[in-house]
Design a protein around this motif. Structure first.
Motif, PDB file in Angstrom:
ATOM      1  N   PRO A 290      14.462 -31.609   4.805  1.00 52.52           N
ATOM      2  CA  PRO A 290      14.441 -30.866   6.075  1.00 52.52           C
ATOM      3  C   PRO A 290      14.433 -29.349   5.902  1.00 52.52           C
ATOM      4  N   ALA A 291      14.932 -28.835   4.779  1.00 51.56           N
ATOM      5  CA  ALA A 291      14.972 -27.387   4.583  1.00 51.56           C
ATOM      6  C   ALA A 291      13.610 -26.799   4.243  1.00 51.56           C
ATOM      7  N   ASP A 292      12.664 -27.643   3.865  1.00 51.97           N
ATOM      8  CA  ASP A 292      11.352 -27.166   3.427  1.00 51.97           C
ATOM      9  C   ASP A 292      10.392 -27.047   4.599  1.00 51.97           C
ATOM     10  N   ARG A 293       9.567 -26.009   4.555  1.00 48.76           N
ATOM     11  CA  ARG A 293       8.601 -25.742   5.612  1.00 48.76           C
ATOM     12  C   ARG A 293       7.427 -24.976   5.018  1.00 48.76           C
ATOM     13  N   PRO A 294       6.355 -24.812   5.792  1.00 49.07           N
ATOM     14  CA  PRO A 294       5.221 -24.027   5.282  1.00 49.07           C
ATOM     15  C   PRO A 294       5.624 -22.580   4.985  1.00 49.07           C
ATOM     16  N   ALA A 295       4.886 -21.977   4.048  1.00 51.74           N
ATOM     17  CA  ALA A 295       5.164 -20.608   3.605  1.00 51.74           C
ATOM     18  C   ALA A 295       4.018 -19.705   4.052  1.00 51.74           C
ATOM     19  N   PRO A 296       4.159 -18.989   5.153  1.00 49.88           N
ATOM     20  CA  PRO A 296       3.077 -18.131   5.652  1.00 49.88           C
ATOM     21  C   PRO A 296       2.901 -16.876   4.806  1.00 49.88           C
ATOM     22  N   TYR A 297       1.749 -16.248   4.970  1.00 48.20           N
ATOM     23  CA  TYR A 297       1.471 -14.986   4.290  1.00 48.20           C
ATOM     24  C   TYR A 297       0.660 -14.083   5.208  1.00 48.20           C
ATOM     25  N   GLU A 298       0.780 -12.781   5.002  1.00 46.37           N
ATOM     26  CA  GLU A 298      -0.023 -11.789   5.713  1.00 46.37           C
ATOM     27  C   GLU A 298      -0.206 -10.587   4.787  1.00 46.37           C
ATOM     28  N   GLN A 299      -1.458 -10.201   4.559  1.00 46.02           N
ATOM     29  CA  GLN A 299      -1.756  -9.172   3.562  1.00 46.02           C
ATOM     30  C   GLN A 299      -2.877  -8.269   4.049  1.00 46.02           C
ATOM     31  N   ALA A 300      -2.813  -7.011   3.668  1.00 45.04           N
ATOM     32  CA  ALA A 300      -3.859  -6.053   4.036  1.00 45.04           C
ATOM     33  C   ALA A 300      -3.969  -5.005   2.943  1.00 45.04           C
ATOM     34  N   ALA A 301      -5.174  -4.473   2.780  1.00 40.08           N
ATOM     35  CA  ALA A 301      -5.417  -3.436   1.777  1.00 40.08           C
ATOM     36  C   ALA A 301      -6.557  -2.545   2.235  1.00 40.08           C
ATOM     37  N   VAL A 302      -6.517  -1.285   1.824  1.00 39.48           N
ATOM     38  CA  VAL A 302      -7.576  -0.334   2.133  1.00 39.48           C
ATOM     39  C   VAL A 302      -7.767   0.570   0.923  1.00 39.48           C
ATOM     40  N   ALA A 303      -9.005   0.973   0.666  1.00 38.37           N
ATOM     41  CA  ALA A 303      -9.301   1.846  -0.469  1.00 38.37           C
ATOM     42  C   ALA A 303     -10.431   2.796  -0.106  1.00 38.37           C
ATOM     43  N   VAL A 304     -10.249   4.069  -0.426  1.00 40.42           N
ATOM     44  CA  VAL A 304     -11.262   5.095  -0.204  1.00 40.42           C
ATOM     45  C   VAL A 304     -11.569   5.738  -1.549  1.00 40.42           C
ATOM     46  N   ARG A 305     -12.862   5.954  -1.798  1.00 39.55           N
ATOM     47  CA  ARG A 305     -13.264   6.559  -3.071  1.00 39.55           C
ATOM     48  C   ARG A 305     -14.384   7.551  -2.821  1.00 39.55           C
ATOM     49  N   ALA A 306     -14.269   8.716  -3.437  1.00 35.24           N
ATOM     50  CA  ALA A 306     -15.307   9.739  -3.319  1.00 35.24           C
ATOM     51  C   ALA A 306     -15.670  10.233  -4.711  1.00 35.24           C
ATOM     52  N   VAL A 307     -16.961  10.410  -4.933  1.00 33.15           N
ATOM     53  CA  VAL A 307     -17.471  10.907  -6.211  1.00 33.15           C
ATOM     54  C   VAL A 307     -18.384  12.091  -5.912  1.00 33.15           C
ATOM     55  N   ALA A 308     -18.105  13.224  -6.554  1.00 32.78           N
ATOM     56  CA  ALA A 308     -18.856  14.454  -6.285  1.00 32.78           C
ATOM     57  C   ALA A 308     -19.430  15.019  -7.577  1.00 32.78           C
ATOM     58  N   ASP A 309     -20.613  15.592  -7.463  1.00 34.52           N
ATOM     59  CA  ASP A 309     -21.257  16.263  -8.584  1.00 34.52           C
ATOM     60  C   ASP A 309     -20.738  17.702  -8.662  1.00 34.52           C
ATOM     61  N   LEU A 310     -20.129  18.053  -9.799  1.00 37.99           N
ATOM     62  CA  LEU A 310     -19.601  19.399  -9.987  1.00 37.99           C
ATOM     63  C   LEU A 310     -20.567  20.299 -10.730  1.00 37.99           C
TER      64      LEU A 310
ATOM     65  N   ASP B 176       1.923  -6.552   1.648  1.00 39.73           N
ATOM     66  CA  ASP B 176       1.880  -7.980   1.324  1.00 39.73           C
ATOM     67  C   ASP B 176       3.190  -8.616   1.769  1.00 39.73           C
ATOM     68  N   HIS B 177       3.103  -9.533   2.740  1.00 36.84           N
ATOM     69  CA  HIS B 177       4.275 -10.257   3.227  1.00 36.84           C
ATOM     70  C   HIS B 177       4.073 -11.738   2.951  1.00 36.84           C
ATOM     71  N   ARG B 178       5.021 -12.329   2.263  1.00 38.32           N
ATOM     72  CA  ARG B 178       4.964 -13.762   1.964  1.00 38.32           C
ATOM     73  C   ARG B 178       6.310 -14.397   2.267  1.00 38.32           C
ATOM     74  N   ASP B 179       6.336 -15.708   2.164  1.00 36.16           N
ATOM     75  CA  ASP B 179       7.555 -16.482   2.383  1.00 36.16           C
ATOM     76  C   ASP B 179       7.508 -17.638   1.381  1.00 36.16           C
ATOM     77  N   ARG B 180       8.666 -18.047   0.877  1.00 30.87           N
ATOM     78  CA  ARG B 180       8.682 -19.071  -0.171  1.00 30.87           C
ATOM     79  C   ARG B 180       8.960 -20.469   0.362  1.00 30.87           C
ATOM     80  N   GLY B 181       8.932 -20.664   1.664  1.00 24.79           N
ATOM     81  CA  GLY B 181       8.982 -22.017   2.208  1.00 24.79           C
ATOM     82  C   GLY B 181      10.358 -22.561   2.518  1.00 24.79           C
TER      83      GLY B 181
END
Length: 688
Positions: free
Chosen positions: A217-237, A252-257
């Motif tokens: 009875p103590a066991d249940r599904p383990a949900p997750y929710e995750q997000a990421a963002v990345a910005v990259r710039a390359v310039a000629d000097l 990153d949010h998780r649960d162990r069930g």
């Protein structure tokens, strides 16, 4: 922080040539690539596996760690992926050098080390596969120019530019258990440079980690929710020089069930790299990493009807800063040379509540410290006809300082523990040498190497729990040191067909492992109470782990069809004495003897399909080899069907036959599984 004299000397040794080569650059037009310096020719002497962009972005899971498993022998401490595993179990290693969740392989993204500054694990939800140009895996240790920590090998990730990413790519999928996976990548040229933007969001209700036969009875599904963002710039000097700027963040949010086991990870990275591609090649890099981590732990009774909080690690902040500079002078005569210096400083602490009574914590613990590594390296390659030679080495000075442990009662009263651990430092000399000789369609390879790894702050100061089991930290841990050798053969009977075979021997002295010291019930130093169902362990340096094995890789391409396969056999054994003498001759925990992967793919324009089979042999859950995780065979599939120009339907299937992939077994024999069958349906929009 003030560097010690030896550290300053190591950096100064490669800084002083800068004015000379800055004036001698070739002004010929060089394309802005966003990449670092090219890999040296001497890499031909080592066991190298490359994974292209299409494969990295084309797995059924859409997860980077899944794509990296195409190189058999690459493994994480647990078989679960980053949707259900505890983040601290996601270190990466190769060649059977397991027994510990910290990474024994060096993972780099655009030259920046990616291991968590505090724990050495890898935050895989931070990496969007669609924004990468490819991955390069060098099996074997001692990679001097890549940096320290490459005991088992080096994994180099490279960000993509407009040529690889296109103008815009949007993916949206809906899957089993109300799961959503959305991502977007865009790239645009700005003058002679470019900018890229990538984002990802994923969530799901999750599955119940405990297998059906063992759950309660103590066991249940383990949900997750995750997000990421990345910005990259390359310039000629100008002057054949480019500036690369990276900024990324993830949550990153998780649960162990079970109750009281929520997990939160978050972080942000920033880096600047300048690359010169003139007659003198050169590169300078600086980076900053911040991480935050929090995790709850619980004890579940024998009938699995109730869960009780046992530990609340409510804050584990960490910071990593580093820099690197290298030069590639124009030697000529078939010789390629790279010289450089690097440094990395990490600091962090764990803040936690423990010793629960009647469901409430009664004590608080704060433990942490910092470490610094400063090194210099040289790597030379020599090419003469069919012969290629490689010789490299590095000298590192390390220090561990400001280590402390403070325990207090939440009620009014005296400080229970107030320890200050001695500062330590040392010097490590490592290197590698190799040779490759081409005989028509066949290339023979041989290499030998030494590498080392400093214990992480996590291993030194942070205790943890897994189910009913508890493991204490050890502030006296020494560095790990590896010696290894390998021989191999590459055979290319046709341009579209390649085979590689490598045999290796590695000895890891001072291997850090979780050593079983007692079984509960009882109260033990550093962890508190352990129930009768649990074991008490402490991180300790073993005498050694010796691994020997064989790796086989093959790839065939015929028009739109491709087939890639990889197999690894590893025989790893522990050498132990003293308090850990009972482990002598046993296999390291979480280390399979057999691993295999194969992918059959078909791509025609925006249409495509793939079928991936993977096998992981049986492995032991624990250091005493008393609990066995069964072997597992899984099958994944993907398909894409164009609807209009640039728009395609997608279908993915993970673990098609719903195989039970066991990821762990806790004290009383309760088994935890990895991902069950998961089906996805969605669409992709691409604008080129």
């Amino acid at each position: 922080m003030i560097l010690k004299g030896r550290g300053l000397f190591l950096i100064a040794a490669t800084l002083f040539p800068l004015p000379a080569f800055a004036q001698e650059q070739d002004e010929a037009a060089i394309v802005v690539t966003g990449r670092g310096l090219e890999a040296p020719p001497g890499e031909a002497a080592y066991d190298v596996v490359t994974i292209d962009r299409d494969r990295i972005a084309g797995t059924a899971s859409g997860r980077l760690e899944d794509a990296l498993r195409d190189a058999a022998g690459l493994a994480q401490f647990r078989r679960s992926d980053s949707r259900s595993a505890h983040p601290t179990s996601q270190g990466v290693t190769l060649r059977g050098l397991g027994g510990n969740a910290s990474s024994r392989a060096l993972l780099l993204l655009d030259g920046v080390p990616q291991a968590d500054p505090f724990g050495g694990w890898v935050a895989f939800p931070a990496y969007l596969p669609n924004r990468l140009a490819g991955a390069r895996i060098v099996r074997g240790g001692g990679s001097g120019y890549a940096g320290p920590g490459a005991l088992a090998g080096t994994i180099e990730l490279e960000s993509g530019g407009p040529a690889q990413l296109g103008a815009l790519s949007l993916d949206a999928l809906y899957g089993s258990r109300d799961s959503i996976d959305m991502s977007g990548v865009g790239a645009a040229r700005l003058g002679r440079g470019f900018v890229t933007l990538a984002g990802q969001y994923a969530r799901g209700d999750g599955f119940t980690p405990i297998v059906e036969a063992d759950r309660g009875p103590a066991d249940r599904p383990a949900p997750y929710e995750q997000a990421a963002v990345a910005v990259r710039a390359v310039a000629d000097l100008g002057g054949a020089t480019e500036l690369q700027a990276n900024l990324s963040a993830f949550t990153d949010h998780r649960d162990r069930g079970v109750d009281f086991t929520k997990v939160k990870s978050e972080g942000a990275d920033a880096s600047l790299r300048i690359v010169g591609r003139g007659r003198w090649g050169w590169s300078g890099l600086a980076y900053l990493q911040t991480r935050g981590f929090a995790s709850g732990f619980a004890s579940v009774n024998d009938t699995r009807s109730t869960a009780t909080a046992t530990l609340d690690q409510y804050a584990v902040p960490a910071t990593g800063i580093g820099a690197r500079i290298e030069v590639a002078p124009p030697i000529g005569g078939g010789v390629t040379l790279r010289l450089g210096s690097d440094l990395r400083r990490v600091s962090g602490r764990t803040e936690e509540l423990f010793n629960y009574v009647a469901g409430l914590p009664t004590r608080r613990r704060v433990a942490g410290g910092e470490s610094l590594t400063v090194g210099s390296f040289a790597d030379a390659s020599y090419e003469s006809g069919p012969l290629t030679l490689s010789l490299g080495g590095r000298l590192d000075h390390w220090s561990i300082s400001n280590g402390s442990l403070r325990e207090t009662s939440l009620a009014l009263g005296p400080v229970l523990t107030d320890s200050r651990f001695p500062d330590r430092d040392g010097t490590e000399a490592t290197g590698r040498a190799g040779a490759a000789y081409r005989l028509g369609q066949v290339t023979l390879r041989a290499a030998a190497y030494r590498g080392w790894r400093l214990p992480t702050l996590n291993e030194l100061y942070r205790p943890f729990r897994a189910g009913a089991d508890a493991t204490a930290a050890n502030a006296a841990l020494d560095p790990e040191r590896l010696t290894g050798a390998e021989i191999g053969v590459d055979w290319r009977p046709a341009p579209s067909l390649t085979f590689r075979a490598t045999g290796y021997w590695n000895r890891l002295d001072g291997a850090i492992a979780n050593v079983t010291l007692a079984q509960g019930p009882g109260t033990f130093p550093g962890v508190g109470f352990v129930s009768a169902a649990g074991f008490y362990r402490q991180r300790q340096n073993l005498d050694a782990v010796t691994a020997k094995g064989v790796e086989l890789d093959g790839r065939w391409v015929a028009g739109d069809l491709s087939l890639g396969a990889s197999y690894a056999f590893t025989d790893s054994r522990v050498s132990a004495s003293g308090v850990s003498a009972g482990l002598d001759g046993l296999r390291p925990a979480q280390t399979a003897r057999h691993q295999a992967s194969a992918t059959l793919g078909w791509v025609h324009g925006d249409a495509g399909a793939s079928l991936t089979a993977r096998y992981a042999g049986p492995q032991f859950e624990d250091d005493q080899n008393g609990r066995t995780l069964n072997g597992a065979f899984t099958l994944d599939a993907t398909a894409a069907l164009p609807i209009t120009r640039g728009l395609a339907l997608q279908a993915r299937a993970e673990n098609i036959f719903d195989a039970e992939v066991q990821a762990g077994i806790s004290g009383p024999g309760v088994a935890e599984r990895a991902l069950p069958r998961t089906l996805w349906l969605g669409a992709r929009l691409r604008l080129r």
